[in-house]
Design a protein around this motif. Structure first.
Motif, PDB file in Angstrom:
ATOM      1  N   ALA A 273       0.817  -1.219   0.000  1.00 25.84           N
ATOM      2  CA  ALA A 273       0.000   0.000   0.000  1.00 25.84           C
ATOM      3  C   ALA A 273       0.846   1.262   0.000  1.00 25.84           C
ATOM      4  CB  ALA A 273      -0.926  -0.003   1.214  1.00 25.84           C
ATOM      5  N   GLN A 274       2.170   1.098  -0.083  1.00 27.14           N
ATOM      6  CA  GLN A 274       3.106   2.236  -0.032  1.00 27.14           C
ATOM      7  C   GLN A 274       2.884   3.055   1.246  1.00 27.14           C
ATOM      8  OE1 GLN A 274       2.156   3.810  -4.102  1.00 27.14           O
ATOM      9  NE2 GLN A 274       4.388   3.582  -4.427  1.00 27.14           N
ATOM     10  N   LEU A 275       2.866   2.295   2.362  1.00 26.59           N
ATOM     11  CA  LEU A 275       2.725   2.917   3.676  1.00 26.59           C
ATOM     12  C   LEU A 275       3.846   2.432   4.605  1.00 26.59           C
ATOM     13  CD1 LEU A 275      -1.154   2.707   4.213  1.00 26.59           C
ATOM     14  CD2 LEU A 275       0.189   4.725   3.606  1.00 26.59           C
ATOM     15  N   THR A 276       5.034   2.286   4.037  1.00 27.05           N
ATOM     16  CA  THR A 276       6.191   1.955   4.859  1.00 27.05           C
ATOM     17  C   THR A 276       6.546   3.159   5.727  1.00 27.05           C
ATOM     18  OG1 THR A 276       7.769   2.768   3.228  1.00 27.05           O
ATOM     19  CG2 THR A 276       7.067   0.458   3.026  1.00 27.05           C
ATOM     20  N   VAL A 277       7.512   2.974   6.612  1.00 23.82           N
ATOM     21  CA  VAL A 277       7.946   4.079   7.470  1.00 23.82           C
ATOM     22  C   VAL A 277       8.360   5.277   6.622  1.00 23.82           C
ATOM     23  CG1 VAL A 277       9.686   4.826   9.131  1.00 23.82           C
ATOM     24  CG2 VAL A 277       8.599   2.587   9.393  1.00 23.82           C
TER      25      VAL A 277
END
Length: 406
Positions: A111-115
């Protein structure tokens, strides 16, 4: 009283009970917790039925599991997979202090919600992740529920099951979830304090497996030090210290004694029990003799407790300085005389004026309990929150047209 976390905004992207219950604790402590749900159906816990106890059948209009894990929040429905939804979600993150999620590492990456992704929206945001099995290791992307992860894989069932019994211990709904949620909320508070002192945001991680291991840490230490499986629950009837034991009353209730210093309490307890002749009996005094003759003393107390109902023993032991307690039903605990004065429950009112009670988060500040709050309906506050972010009505209408929001 202004909440301890007043002014703190938490964006929660989480479902079911474990991590959402951390959001409830933070809301109880004053934070503005915004629950992000999908546009189509929202949190799947909204459709969860536990043991047939449905919202329709309840005395008040309340879903008891949903209330426990979502009370006090606001709900915004966004499809973060759409370009418009992601842009709005990014604006929401930019306004937040904390991002709270139960999404697994692989799902966050997809979801391209890494840190790094999250910090591109807000470089100061604290990221709090609650998982089943941790964010590293071969099973990091395996999901977890408390019965399978906390109770089973985490070793809690083994520790709670009396040795030699046929069936392992079971649990009630959300038994490990709610403990884990409170722990994660505490970690968030520590990260907020650290950021206040240093200006540096943290990544906070906890898991159901970690919570289970903390719960049975003595048994895990024994497993390592003595090369055994762990400390199983004591076999029925086996008592090492007769004053740290459970006794059945005439009306089939149970009393748990926890007198960890037998010599300190022995004489007075024996007299209260109507067994004054045992106060200086050399078979049981000092405590070394009591332990050596534990089976004999246990049999005496077993017979004594069995002669009267629990009500009798409550009266007899009301001034007992040693710690004891009757095994209570949840209904009895709800109505325990210590509960209301200490604000351990919150009294809510449904739309028809019917009152119902739910449990508050287990930490208070300045002797003040949280006020009444309910769980939001799916997407109840979408427009309200977007307007706060400076999104105008035209943008809201356009987002609704493309189903980016509900």
């Amino acid at each position: 009283m202004t909440g301890m976390l007043s002014g703190v905004r938490v964006v929660e992207l989480a479902s079911w009970t474990y991590v959402p219950s951390a959001g409830v604790a933070l809301a109880d402590w004053g934070a503005d917790v915004i629950k992000v749900e999908g546009v189509t159906s929202g949190d799947p816990a909204r459709a969860l039925v536990v043991g047939g106890f449905t919202r329709d059948a309840a005395r008040a209009d309340a879903d008891f599991i949903l209330e426990l894990s979502n009370r006090g929040k606001r709900s915004i429905a966004i499809d973060i997979k759409t370009d418009t939804g992601r842009e709005l979600f990014g604006r929401l993150l930019a306004s937040a202090d904390v991002f709270l999620t139960n999404w697994l590492p692989g799902a966050l990456q997809r979801a391209q919600l890494t840190v790094d992704d999250l910090r591109s929206f807000n470089p100061d945001i604290i990221i709090a992740r609650g998982t089943g099995l941790g964010v590293r290791g071969p099973d990091r992307d395996r999901g977890g529920f408390d019965a399978a992860t906390y109770l089973a894989r985490g070793g809690v069932a083994y520790t709670l099951t009396p040795f030699g019994t046929e069936h392992p211990a079971v649990q009630g709904p959300a038994f490990g979830d709610l403990q884990g949620g409170a722990t994660l909320a505490g970690g968030v508070c520590a990260a907020l304090f650290h950021r206040e002192r240093t200006g540096k945001p943290s990544v906070v991680d906890s898991s159901l497996l970690a919570q289970a291991m903390w719960a049975i840490a003595p048994s895990i230490s024994v497993a390592d030090l003595f090369d055994i499986d762990g400390i199983p629950g004591a076999p029925p009837g086996l008592t090492i210290n007769p004053l740290v034991a459970r006794y059945q009353t005439k009306d089939d209730r149970w009393i748990q004694l926890v007198f960890l210093q037998p010599d300190k309490f022995w004489a007075g307890f024996c007299r209260r029990m109507g067994l004054g002749e045992l106060a200086d009996d050399e078979r049981f005094v000092p405590s070394a003799n009591l332990i050596a003759n534990a089976a004999e003393a246990t049999a005496i107390f077993t017979n004594a407790f069995a002669r009267h109902d629990l009500a009798h023993w409550r009266e007899v032991l009301k001034d007992e300085p040693g710690v004891w307690g009757a095994l209570a039903t949840p209904k009895e605990t709800l109505n325990d005389p210590q509960v209301e004065p200490n604000g351990y429950v919150i009294t809510n009112v449904d739309d028809k004026g019917e009152q119902y009670r739910t449990v508050a988060a287990p930490v208070q500040f300045d002797e003040t309990s949280p006020g009444p709050t309910r769980a939001p309906e799916h997407g109840q506050h979408t427009e309200e929150i977007l307007l706060e972010l400076g999104v105008d009505w035209d943008e809201i209408a356009e987002a609704k047209d493309v189903r980016a929001i509900l």
